[in-house]
Design an enzyme around this catalytic site. Sequence first.
Site, PDB file in Angstrom:
ATOM      1  N   SER A   1     -29.738 -27.724 -11.332  1.00 52.96           N
ATOM      2  CA  SER A   1     -29.621 -27.772 -12.929  1.00 52.96           C
ATOM      3  C   SER A   1     -30.769 -27.830 -13.636  1.00 52.96           C
ATOM      4  CB  SER A   1     -28.989 -29.248 -13.210  1.00 52.96           C
ATOM      5  OG  SER A   1     -28.948 -29.511 -14.708  1.00 52.96           O
TER       6      SER A   1
ATOM      7  N   ARG B   1       0.790  -1.173   0.104  1.00 51.30           N
ATOM      8  CA  ARG B   1       0.077  -0.069  -0.103  1.00 51.30           C
ATOM      9  C   ARG B   1       0.856   1.209   0.139  1.00 51.30           C
ATOM     10  NH1 ARG B   1      -1.788   3.366   3.784  1.00 51.30           N
ATOM     11  NH2 ARG B   1      -3.853   4.209   3.665  1.00 51.30           N
TER      12      ARG B   1
ATOM     13  N   ASN C   1     -24.834 -28.088  -7.605  1.00 53.86           N
ATOM     14  CA  ASN C   1     -23.295 -27.570  -8.161  1.00 53.86           C
ATOM     15  C   ASN C   1     -22.891 -26.607  -7.186  1.00 53.86           C
ATOM     16  OD1 ASN C   1     -23.772 -28.894 -10.925  1.00 53.86           O
ATOM     17  ND2 ASN C   1     -25.466 -27.263 -11.600  1.00 53.86           N
TER      18      ASN C   1
ATOM     19  N   ARG D   1       6.625  10.666 -20.480  1.00 55.36           N
ATOM     20  CA  ARG D   1       5.275  10.346 -20.137  1.00 55.36           C
ATOM     21  C   ARG D   1       4.708   9.395 -21.525  1.00 55.36           C
ATOM     22  NH1 ARG D   1       2.394  15.687 -19.151  1.00 55.36           N
ATOM     23  NH2 ARG D   1       0.879  14.325 -19.211  1.00 55.36           N
TER      24      ARG D   1
ATOM     25  N   LYS E   1     -28.716 -32.712  -9.554  1.00 56.45           N
ATOM     26  CA  LYS E   1     -27.601 -31.647  -9.237  1.00 56.45           C
ATOM     27  C   LYS E   1     -27.504 -30.806  -8.191  1.00 56.45           C
ATOM     28  CE  LYS E   1     -24.421 -31.550 -11.786  1.00 56.45           C
ATOM     29  NZ  LYS E   1     -24.432 -30.917 -13.137  1.00 56.45           N
TER      30      LYS E   1
END
Length: 430
Positions: free
Chosen positions: A270, A182, A278, A309, A276
């Site tokens: 699904s 930082r 998931n 620049r 299913k």
Amino acid sequence: MVKNFLTEPVFCDTEIEALFDSVTLARAMLRVEGALARAQADMGMFPLETAQAITQTAETLTIAPEVLAAGVTKNGVPVPTLVKDLRAAVGDPHADWVHWGATSQDIIDNALSLCYRAALKVLGARLRDLLETLERQSTAHSKTIMAARTRNQLATPTTFGLRIAQWAQPLIACETEFEQVRTRALRVQFGGASGNQTAVAPHGPDISDRLANELQLTPGIPWHTDRSGLQGLAAWLVAVTTALGKIATDVAILSRSEIAEAFGGTEGGSSTMPHKSNPVTAEALLSLARFAIACNLGLASAGIHTEERDGANWTVEWKLLPELLVTCGSALSLCLTLTKNLSANRETMVHRIENAPEMMAETAMFALSKRQGRQRASKIVAEAISQSEPLSVALRKLEPSIDWAGVFDFGKVIASSRRLQRDIFSHRNT
């Protein structure tokens, strides 16, 4: 990023996105102009009332985003338009001192640094919350025995608590590095037209230091073409996000139907297969990790700025670094959801070890080697594994003098794993 119902639930983070919207960015640029005026008045370059007039106007002035966008279309940057409107609003006799000795990049880099700082504050808090959640879950599962896997194969017993601690390990390193990253990324920028502060010589360094103090940025020399601080920030963001991707990968594998050892986050259905469930949270995290890597590749290629620049590569940075911050923020939020909802199927975990006697082969080998030597021990263990009966029973027949129940006691696994857990988290708590 293009936003629609496909992308927003995964790739967007409204809290962090708001820190880079047009209104917020314009306010940051005006704040920099006011801070510059105060820094220069403090140097005695013009009266204090001039700095006060510029600051007060900058704090209240509103410039429509479309006006600034037109300025970018015309000049490649919005600063000439912003300065023109600010001077008009300040009026005589103070207007001539607006933007004195600065260049567009000074204003934009400082303004973006203020936005980056606000975003990092959010990310730092989320990372802290995630690590605290991981430590709690690691402690809760310190006695949960599971099969370790190496190179996608069953290895030896370990604990789910240690696996969770190992998830935290790279994140603890990122938290430790946070302040350094930082500080280096959020550097004050004041170089003037060509980065040599000629217009305000010999006062450039003093103005820069005062500007850094006004904006609470890291003091230093101009860095128009030195993008290493922001490159370091990008690398840190990718390190965090890919560490979250590791967690997502493990959870997705552990939740597979044929494994079913651990689950976390939201489970989705699904459109055609009712059975299913998931791992949508884990899948979204993996998508974010891969997108973060893609953003970083673009930033790395845009890090080569030409001469004093650069316009083209700098512009790419405006797009990709905020996007990477948003991506990391979304990933941290999703991972917090996943880990808070993390659960383990302890019975399945133990059952898998009991039905894979080869997982205890290493333990048996070391126990036998003390008496029989390594080569003889290897033959005995191989013969025991080939038997149809449980490994401990077969070994008891082949070498009855050893307390095989004690050898296969999971207490040793738990004790060793808990020690490593504590060691991992101790690096955060010191």
